[in-house]
Design an enzyme around this catalytic site. Structure first.
Site, PDB file in Angstrom:
ATOM      1  CG  MET A   1      -1.864  -1.267   1.123  1.00  0.00           C
ATOM      2  SD  MET A   1      -3.451  -1.199   2.055  1.00  0.00           S
ATOM      3  CE  MET A   1      -2.762  -0.767   3.884  1.00  0.00           C
TER       4      MET A   1
ATOM      5  CG  HIS B   1       7.181  -2.225   2.160  1.00  0.00           C
ATOM      6  ND1 HIS B   1       6.987  -1.071   2.808  1.00  0.00           N
ATOM      7  CD2 HIS B   1       5.776  -2.657   1.899  1.00  0.00           C
ATOM      8  CE1 HIS B   1       5.656  -0.767   3.315  1.00  0.00           C
ATOM      9  NE2 HIS B   1       4.908  -1.848   2.909  1.00  0.00           N
TER      10      HIS B   1
ATOM     11  CG  HIS C   1       8.844   0.200   6.001  1.00  0.00           C
ATOM     12  ND1 HIS C   1       8.979  -1.188   5.956  1.00  0.00           N
ATOM     13  CD2 HIS C   1       7.154   0.331   6.074  1.00  0.00           C
ATOM     14  CE1 HIS C   1       7.573  -1.937   6.392  1.00  0.00           C
ATOM     15  NE2 HIS C   1       6.772  -0.880   6.352  1.00  0.00           N
TER      16      HIS C   1
HETATM   17  O1  PAF Z   1      -0.003  -5.738   3.688  1.00  0.00           O
HETATM   18  C1  PAF Z   1      -0.619  -4.934   3.062  1.00  0.00           C
HETATM   19  O2  PAF Z   1      -0.054  -3.920   2.620  1.00  0.00           O
HETATM   20  C2  PAF Z   1      -2.008  -5.030   2.466  1.00  0.00           C
HETATM   21  O3  PAF Z   1      -2.841  -5.450   3.183  1.00  0.00           O
HETATM   22  C3  PAF Z   1      -2.028  -5.684   0.873  1.00  0.00           C
HETATM   23  C4  PAF Z   1      -1.742  -7.305   1.023  1.00  0.00           C
HETATM   24  C5  PAF Z   1      -1.032  -4.791  -0.033  1.00  0.00           C
HETATM   25  C6  PAF Z   1      -3.265  -5.732   0.459  1.00  0.00           C
HETATM   26  O4  PAF Z   1      -3.958  -4.385   0.101  1.00  0.00           O
END
Ligand code: PAF
Length: 282
Positions: A30, A37, A34
């Site tokens: 989303m 990710h 950071h």
């Molecule tokens: O973990 C997340 O950032 C969200 O829940 C995801 C998996 C991208 C779904 O919107």
């Protein structure tokens, strides 16, 4: 790095990779990226031929409009990070592209969502299930990567993939923490320095509870102490602190070396809701 904004653009990009027998790793996010990710992306790069990241703040998984509106956004910085780490493409759809109409489908994850996040955020996993299904159908990756920090989300997605026969392997990547233990989260950006300090209570209590359990402490005594500690800190409100089976999320009340246990916590620090968890014996 290709910037893709439509489903069709993603589909033809991925089809081309598939025709060239290049495996696809997918990291849905989303945004407000950071190091957590980046670890997912690194793992994806190590395990697949080409990595696609999506950035989409999915409205259907927010049960609180303020949380949705306040969700941190840093697209410019995100794109720079993705360019530097070297992903093949980033999918940044508008809401209309993902939701041409409000979905009427409801996904009920049964017992898996009756505790923890599912209990405190009604409808959250329905929204996660729907958007992850859509994204998997668009990208059709060989492997998709999710963080262990969202332990219940991982359980729900594994179940989704099994029940709907998605042809994808789900890879789970351990939580990344700052040096002082705070689990990295996009929501940390909303903490001021005082709140950030208070937020350390989550990891401190998880670590305390884990070590007490290992030393033969009774869960109810541990819980009593943890609740007391939280109650001593102003502007911090504990929502749950639970010992669970790390795969089916069922509630546990004692140490058992034969089942994978995790301790999960959610708490508000000021207006920011944080979650964290720690594996106990796996
Ligand atoms: O973990 C997340 O950032 C969200 O829940 C995801 C998996 C991208 C779904 O919107």
């Amino acid at each position: 790095m290709k910037i893709l904004r439509t489903k069709n653009a993603v589909k033809s990009f991925c089809l081309n990779l598939q025709l060239n027998k290049i495996t696809i790793g997918f990291v849905p996010t989303m945004g407000a990226l950071h190091q957590g990710h980046l670890d997912l992306i690194k793992k994806a790069k190590d395990n697949t031929g080409s990595v696609i990241v999506s950035i989409f703040v999915n409205p259907t998984q927010f049960n609180n409009i303020e949380d949705f509106e306040q969700y941190p956004k840093s697209l410019h910085n995100d794109l720079e990070l993705l360019e530097n780490i070297g992903v093949a493409a980033v999918f940044i759809p508008e809401n209309q592209e993902i939701y041409p109409d409000k979905p009427i489908l409801k996904i009920d994850f049964g017992l898996l969502e009756q505790r923890l996040e599912g209990a405190f955020r009604p409808g959250h996993f329905n929204g996660v299930g729907i958007v992850v299904s859509k994204l998997l159908n668009i990208v059709k990756p060989d492997k998709a990567f999710f963080g262990e920090k969202d332990l219940q989300q991982v359980a729900v997605i594994k179940r989704l993939v099994m029940d709907l026969s998605f042809d994808v392997e789900i890879v789970v990547v351990p939580t990344v923490r700052d040096k002082d233990g705070l689990a990295l989260s996009s929501r940390n950006l909303r903490l001021n320095p005082v709140e950030r300090n208070k937020a350390l209570t989550l990891f401190r209590m998880l670590s305390y509870a884990k070590s007490e359990l290992f030393n033969g402490g009774a869960w109810l005594d541990i819980l009593f102490h943890v609740k007391h500690e939280f109650s001593q800190i102003s502007d911090v409100r504990l929502e749950y602190f639970e010992l669970v089976h790390a795969e089916d999320m069922s509630k546990q009340d004692s140490f058992n070396k034969d089942i994978p246990l995790s301790i999960c916590v959610a708490a508000y620090v000021g207006k920011v809701r944080l979650i964290d968890n720690i594996p106990v014996n796996h």
